[in-house]
Enzyme design. Structure first.
Site, mmCIF file in Angstrom:
data_model
loop_
_atom_site.group_PDB
_atom_site.id
_atom_site.type_symbol
_atom_site.label_atom_id
_atom_site.label_comp_id
_atom_site.label_asym_id
_atom_site.label_seq_id
_atom_site.Cartn_x
_atom_site.Cartn_y
_atom_site.Cartn_z
ATOM 1 N N GLY A 175 0.843 -1.189 0.000
ATOM 2 C CA GLY A 175 0.000 0.000 0.000
ATOM 3 C C GLY A 175 0.872 1.230 0.000
ATOM 4 O O GLY A 175 2.048 1.172 0.381
ATOM 5 N N GLN A 187 3.417 9.934 1.024
ATOM 6 C CA GLN A 187 4.662 9.158 0.907
ATOM 7 C C GLN A 187 5.381 9.425 -0.413
ATOM 8 O O GLN A 187 6.534 9.036 -0.580
ATOM 9 C CB GLN A 187 4.363 7.659 1.026
ATOM 10 C CG GLN A 187 3.870 7.264 2.404
ATOM 11 C CD GLN A 187 3.682 5.776 2.508
ATOM 12 O OE1 GLN A 187 2.650 5.250 2.120
ATOM 13 N NE2 GLN A 187 4.691 5.075 2.998
ATOM 14 N N CYS A 207 6.500 -0.024 7.030
ATOM 15 C CA CYS A 207 6.056 1.101 6.200
ATOM 16 C C CYS A 207 7.239 1.541 5.341
ATOM 17 O O CYS A 207 8.364 1.628 5.848
ATOM 18 C CB CYS A 207 5.611 2.245 7.114
ATOM 19 S SG CYS A 207 5.097 3.725 6.225
ATOM 20 N N LEU A 208 6.982 1.816 4.057
ATOM 21 C CA LEU A 208 8.078 2.225 3.169
ATOM 22 C C LEU A 208 8.703 3.542 3.620
ATOM 23 O O LEU A 208 9.843 3.829 3.277
ATOM 24 C CB LEU A 208 7.578 2.334 1.721
ATOM 25 C CG LEU A 208 7.169 1.006 1.058
ATOM 26 C CD1 LEU A 208 6.588 1.261 -0.328
ATOM 27 C CD2 LEU A 208 8.338 0.041 0.962
ATOM 28 N N HIS A 221 -4.001 1.488 7.694
ATOM 29 C CA HIS A 221 -2.651 2.076 7.728
ATOM 30 C C HIS A 221 -2.536 3.231 6.716
ATOM 31 O O HIS A 221 -2.034 4.310 7.053
ATOM 32 C CB HIS A 221 -1.636 0.964 7.413
ATOM 33 C CG HIS A 221 -0.206 1.396 7.292
ATOM 34 N ND1 HIS A 221 0.791 0.906 8.109
ATOM 35 C CD2 HIS A 221 0.427 2.244 6.436
ATOM 36 C CE1 HIS A 221 1.953 1.447 7.768
ATOM 37 N NE2 HIS A 221 1.761 2.260 6.747
ATOM 38 N N GLU A 222 -3.035 3.015 5.490
ATOM 39 C CA GLU A 222 -2.892 4.047 4.447
ATOM 40 C C GLU A 222 -3.773 5.264 4.744
ATOM 41 O O GLU A 222 -3.362 6.400 4.521
ATOM 42 C CB GLU A 222 -3.213 3.476 3.056
ATOM 43 C CG GLU A 222 -2.343 2.310 2.595
ATOM 44 C CD GLU A 222 -0.848 2.507 2.802
ATOM 45 O OE1 GLU A 222 -0.380 3.663 2.785
ATOM 46 O OE2 GLU A 222 -0.147 1.503 3.013
ATOM 47 N N HIS A 234 -2.201 7.552 7.115
ATOM 48 C CA HIS A 234 -1.203 8.453 6.504
ATOM 49 C C HIS A 234 -1.844 9.775 6.078
ATOM 50 O O HIS A 234 -1.214 10.831 6.145
ATOM 51 C CB HIS A 234 -0.595 7.807 5.250
ATOM 52 C CG HIS A 234 0.609 6.956 5.508
ATOM 53 N ND1 HIS A 234 1.764 7.437 6.067
ATOM 54 C CD2 HIS A 234 0.846 5.634 5.245
ATOM 55 C CE1 HIS A 234 2.667 6.449 6.144
ATOM 56 N NE2 HIS A 234 2.122 5.352 5.669
HETATM 57 ZN ZN ZN Z 1 2.970 3.473 5.598
#
Ligand code: ZN
Length: 196
Positions: free
Chosen positions: A46, A51, A97-98, A139-140, A143
């Site tokens: 995701g 991000q 998480c990236l 999670h997304e 963000h």
């Molecule tokens: Zn993340």
């Protein structure tokens, strides 16, 4: 499509409350395509707009096929102005998480969510997710409100995933704290600046 630079924990955009999208135009469609490309290149499941340095409410979320047929492609949801309209249960799971590279920890998430959103075609959709998809959507969407998984993590579960050839899995876990993690990401941001 192009692969975008991923913002790192400590960059202010990751702490912003993102704006709703008003118009679906070519620029937005391209952003969603670039996000999908970036996510798959970096092996994420995701990705949210902040991000890739955009403070708008769009996410991409991968849904893994049921069963374990390796050939099956993941279904990719491109969602505009997503919001959780229903949620149920609480499930513990390990998350990464990236934007917090190699950091992992245990986070409680709803076991099931229903998300309402707009598709790139302008249609209103409702997506129901359980398990990993529920976790990913939650999670997304976090963000988009400036929330990172470290804000919800069980702190004594935080660990770096460190490559290690001697381990059967190819890596080992090294316990850490939120403060140590933050400091390491600050250094990473500095290093990137120097290399620019
Ligand atoms: Zn993340």
């Amino acid at each position: 499509m192009s692969v975008k630079r991923i913002t790192i924990c400590g960059e202010p955009i990751l702490r912003k409350k993102c704006r709703n999208v008003q118009n679906i135009d070519q620029e937005l469609i391209k952003l969603l395509d670039d996000m999908a490309e970036t996510m798959s290149k970096r092996s994420g499941i995701g990705l949210a707009a902040p991000q890739v340095d955009e403070d708008i409410r769009v996410i991409v979320a991968g849904e893994l096929p049921e069963g374990d047929e390796e050939e099956e492609e993941i279904t990719l949801h491109r969602l505009i102005n997503p919001r959780i309209i229903e949620q149920e249960g609480e499930v513990e799971g390990i998350e990464g998480c990236l934007s917090l590279p190699t950091l992992h920890g245990t986070v409680l998430r709803p076991g099931r969510v229903v998300v309402e959103a707009i598709t790139p075609d302008g249609d209103e959709v409702q997506i129901e997710g359980e398990g990993l998809l529920a976790r990913c959507l939650s999670h997304e969407i976090d963000h988009l409100n400036g929330t990172l998984f470290i804000d919800r993590v069980e702190e004594d579960s935080l660990a770096w995933m460190v490559p290690d050839e001697d381990e059967e899995s190819g890596y080992r876990w090294v316990a850490t704290t939120i403060e140590e993690a933050r400091a390491r990401f600050e250094k990473l941001i500095e290093k990137r600046r120097e290399n620019q």
